[in-house]
Design an enzyme around this catalytic site. Structure first.
Site, PDB file in Angstrom:
ATOM      1  N   ASN A   1      -1.268   2.719  10.098  1.00  0.00           N
ATOM      2  CA  ASN A   1      -0.374   2.223   8.881  1.00  0.00           C
ATOM      3  C   ASN A   1       0.101   3.796   8.093  1.00  0.00           C
ATOM      4  O   ASN A   1       1.307   3.676   7.746  1.00  0.00           O
ATOM      5  CB  ASN A   1      -1.381   1.735   7.701  1.00  0.00           C
ATOM      6  CG  ASN A   1      -1.585   0.305   7.923  1.00  0.00           C
ATOM      7  OD1 ASN A   1      -0.683  -0.564   8.311  1.00  0.00           O
ATOM      8  ND2 ASN A   1      -2.685  -0.196   7.772  1.00  0.00           N
TER       9      ASN A   1
ATOM     10  N   GLN B   1       0.935  -1.239  -0.103  1.00  0.00           N
ATOM     11  CA  GLN B   1       0.110   0.013  -0.328  1.00  0.00           C
ATOM     12  C   GLN B   1       0.965   1.102  -0.015  1.00  0.00           C
ATOM     13  O   GLN B   1       1.811   1.474   0.497  1.00  0.00           O
ATOM     14  CB  GLN B   1      -0.954   0.001   1.204  1.00  0.00           C
ATOM     15  CG  GLN B   1      -0.448   0.105   2.565  1.00  0.00           C
ATOM     16  CD  GLN B   1      -1.442  -0.073   3.575  1.00  0.00           C
ATOM     17  OE1 GLN B   1      -2.399  -0.837   3.462  1.00  0.00           O
ATOM     18  NE2 GLN B   1      -1.590   0.719   4.623  1.00  0.00           N
ATOM     19  N   THR B   2       0.284   2.327  -0.797  1.00  0.00           N
ATOM     20  CA  THR B   2       0.999   3.422  -0.812  1.00  0.00           C
ATOM     21  C   THR B   2      -0.100   4.490  -0.738  1.00  0.00           C
ATOM     22  O   THR B   2      -1.159   4.594  -1.289  1.00  0.00           O
ATOM     23  CB  THR B   2       1.756   3.648  -2.340  1.00  0.00           C
ATOM     24  OG1 THR B   2       2.738   2.457  -2.552  1.00  0.00           O
ATOM     25  CG2 THR B   2       2.183   5.003  -2.617  1.00  0.00           C
ATOM     26  N   TYR B   3       0.453   5.764   0.113  1.00  0.00           N
ATOM     27  CA  TYR B   3      -0.451   6.873   0.243  1.00  0.00           C
ATOM     28  C   TYR B   3      -0.171   7.928  -0.634  1.00  0.00           C
ATOM     29  O   TYR B   3       0.952   7.886  -1.092  1.00  0.00           O
ATOM     30  CB  TYR B   3      -0.206   7.254   1.723  1.00  0.00           C
ATOM     31  CG  TYR B   3      -0.960   6.361   2.694  1.00  0.00           C
ATOM     32  CD1 TYR B   3      -2.158   6.339   3.260  1.00  0.00           C
ATOM     33  CD2 TYR B   3      -0.116   5.217   3.174  1.00  0.00           C
ATOM     34  CE1 TYR B   3      -2.586   5.491   4.299  1.00  0.00           C
ATOM     35  CE2 TYR B   3      -0.529   4.314   4.265  1.00  0.00           C
ATOM     36  CZ  TYR B   3      -1.850   4.385   4.655  1.00  0.00           C
ATOM     37  OH  TYR B   3      -2.415   3.642   5.500  1.00  0.00           O
ATOM     38  N   LEU B   4      -1.359   8.469  -1.232  1.00  0.00           N
ATOM     39  CA  LEU B   4      -1.363   9.254  -2.363  1.00  0.00           C
ATOM     40  C   LEU B   4      -1.427  10.824  -1.556  1.00  0.00           C
ATOM     41  O   LEU B   4      -0.628  11.756  -1.985  1.00  0.00           O
ATOM     42  CB  LEU B   4      -2.397   9.326  -3.432  1.00  0.00           C
ATOM     43  CG  LEU B   4      -2.475   7.891  -3.744  1.00  0.00           C
ATOM     44  CD1 LEU B   4      -3.470   8.050  -4.893  1.00  0.00           C
ATOM     45  CD2 LEU B   4      -1.216   7.496  -4.644  1.00  0.00           C
TER      46      LEU B   4
END
Length: 170
Positions: A154, A34-37
């Site tokens: 997270n 998962q990657t946060y934008l």
């Protein structure tokens, strides 16, 4: 938006004894990247690649969450692998990676996340109401309740992985 009501626990060790005793019944295991934008104190946008470890099936999601603590609003929908790749490559951040075991315990579904980049295992339990979440008595093997401790979220862990790169994008 739907409400996500969950409690999180700092799992001190893999629950092998509970699995062996049939108290915890494993249902599935996924590999999650998962990657946060975008994010601020109360909202976050993220994308995920989820791989079912039994079947190899891959899916991708885009999620918006609002709020902190036990109750948060959540909107999640599927996106294509192509969109996932374009977005993650455009931002160039390192994804947070973990394995998630979904299991049945005492008539409830629990999720156990074991992270790669840090030594951390978290057990999550979702509830239909805040009253049920607040009255829930966790067994000792779940570990410390960390539901309101932001250092275990997270997005906090992900930001730490990015180091200066995250600060530069701000």
């Amino acid at each position: 938006m739907s409400l996500e009501i969950e409690r999180k626990f700092l799992l001190p060790r893999y629950p092998a004894a509970q699995i062996e005793a049939g108290e915890l019944i494993l249902q599935s295991e996924q590999r999650i990247e998962q990657t946060y934008l975008a994010m601020d104190e109360n909202e976050e946008l993220r994308v995920r690649r989820l791989t079912d470890l039994a079947t190899g099936q891959v899916s991708h999601t885009h999620t918006f969450k609002s709020g902190n603590g036990l109750v948060r609003e959540e909107v999640e929908y599927s996106i294509s692998g192509s969109i996932y790749e374009q977005v993650t490559q455009a931002f160039g951040f390192m994804p947070l990676t973990k394995n998630r075991i979904t299991a049945s315990w005492n008539g409830r579904t629990v999720e156990i996340d074991t992270y790669d980049q840090i030594q951390l295992s978290v057990l999550e339990v979702e509830f239909p109401s805040l009253e049920e979440a607040n009255s829930f008595q966790a067994p000792e093997w779940f570990g410390e309740d960390i539901s309101s401790q932001k250092q275990y979220s997270n997005k906090t862990v992900w930001k730490q992985l990015q180091g200066e790169k995250w600060q530069e994008k701000q």
